[in-house]
Scaffold this motif. Structure first.
Motif, PDB file in Angstrom:
ATOM      1  N   THR A   1      -4.241  -3.199  -7.602  1.00 53.42           N
ATOM      2  CA  THR A   1      -3.398  -3.436  -6.438  1.00 53.42           C
ATOM      3  C   THR A   1      -3.044  -2.089  -5.822  1.00 53.42           C
ATOM      4  O   THR A   1      -3.105  -1.065  -6.507  1.00 53.42           O
ATOM      5  N   GLY A   2      -2.676  -2.090  -4.575  1.00 55.01           N
ATOM      6  CA  GLY A   2      -2.299  -0.848  -3.915  1.00 55.01           C
ATOM      7  C   GLY A   2      -0.819  -0.570  -4.003  1.00 55.01           C
ATOM      8  O   GLY A   2      -0.325   0.373  -3.397  1.00 55.01           O
TER       9      GLY A   2
ATOM     10  N   THR B   1      -4.333   3.761  -0.016  1.00 47.44           N
ATOM     11  CA  THR B   1      -4.941   2.758  -0.883  1.00 47.44           C
ATOM     12  C   THR B   1      -5.818   1.791  -0.099  1.00 47.44           C
ATOM     13  O   THR B   1      -6.451   0.924  -0.692  1.00 47.44           O
ATOM     14  N   LEU B   2      -5.906   1.943   1.212  1.00 43.43           N
ATOM     15  CA  LEU B   2      -6.748   1.074   2.026  1.00 43.43           C
ATOM     16  C   LEU B   2      -8.198   1.553   2.097  1.00 43.43           C
ATOM     17  O   LEU B   2      -9.047   0.847   2.637  1.00 43.43           O
ATOM     18  N   GLU B   3      -8.483   2.750   1.582  1.00 48.55           N
ATOM     19  CA  GLU B   3      -9.842   3.277   1.639  1.00 48.55           C
ATOM     20  C   GLU B   3     -10.748   2.492   0.699  1.00 48.55           C
ATOM     21  O   GLU B   3     -10.336   2.111  -0.401  1.00 48.55           O
TER      22      GLU B   3
ATOM     23  N   ASN C   1       0.823  -1.203   0.000  1.00 44.84           N
ATOM     24  CA  ASN C   1       0.000   0.000   0.000  1.00 44.84           C
ATOM     25  C   ASN C   1       0.858   1.254   0.000  1.00 44.84           C
ATOM     26  O   ASN C   1       2.065   1.190   0.207  1.00 44.84           O
TER      27      ASN C   1
ATOM     28  N   LYS D   1      -9.799   1.326  -2.922  1.00 47.29           N
ATOM     29  CA  LYS D   1      -9.325  -0.057  -2.925  1.00 47.29           C
ATOM     30  C   LYS D   1     -10.088  -0.901  -3.945  1.00 47.29           C
ATOM     31  O   LYS D   1      -9.504  -1.731  -4.644  1.00 47.29           O
ATOM     32  N   SER D   2     -11.389  -0.658  -4.054  1.00 46.97           N
ATOM     33  CA  SER D   2     -12.189  -1.451  -4.979  1.00 46.97           C
ATOM     34  C   SER D   2     -11.920  -1.089  -6.438  1.00 46.97           C
ATOM     35  O   SER D   2     -12.106  -1.917  -7.321  1.00 46.97           O
TER      36      SER D   2
ATOM     37  N   ALA E   1      -1.871   3.256  -8.465  1.00 50.31           N
ATOM     38  CA  ALA E   1      -2.440   3.428  -7.132  1.00 50.31           C
ATOM     39  C   ALA E   1      -1.846   4.653  -6.452  1.00 50.31           C
ATOM     40  O   ALA E   1      -2.556   5.428  -5.807  1.00 50.31           O
TER      41      ALA E   1
END
Length: 120
Positions: A67-68, A56-58, A37, A62-63, A73
């Motif tokens: 990949t993060g 990138t975890l939001e 991430n 994320k969807s 990203a």
């Protein structure tokens, strides 16, 4: 001999010390990248608060990403943090790359943040 962790911490502290010398009251855009991430936050060091953040975890980000851990990203995170900074009224920041070299994902995030309206 210093351990790799100590070397990394020393490099990050050196970058941050140089930034504080030239910041002139500007906020700090701090970037952290892991193997999976990338994270960015705008920090007001004088008050000790985070003004805006993105990673990138939001959920929505994320969807929409494969990949993060790629440059696409990082660019998406840079654009999102610039958008949130504009909502908070932040135009100028100093870029804190931490212990990371300015290339690849870090550079992609910085370029996207500049395109999004931040100046540094």
């Amino acid at each position: 001999m210093a351990s790799p962790k100590q070397t990394t911490q020393r490099r990050a502290a050196r970058v941050r010390r140089q930034l504080k010398a030239v910041a002139n009251g500007r906020l700090r855009l701090s970037v952290h990248r892991s193997s999976k991430n990338i994270y960015a936050q705008i920090i007001d060091d004088s008050r000790g608060v985070t003004v805006a953040a993105a990673s990138t975890l939001e959920g929505d980000l994320k969807s929409s990403l494969k990949t993060g851990a790629d440059q696409a990203a990082a660019a998406a995170v840079g654009k999102l943090v610039a958008e949130r900074a504009a909502k908070a009224g932040v135009k100028e920041v100093v870029f804190d790359r931490g212990a990371f070299i300015f290339h690849g994902r870090i550079k992609a995030l910085a370029d996207a943040a500049r395109e999004g309206g931040l100046s540094f």
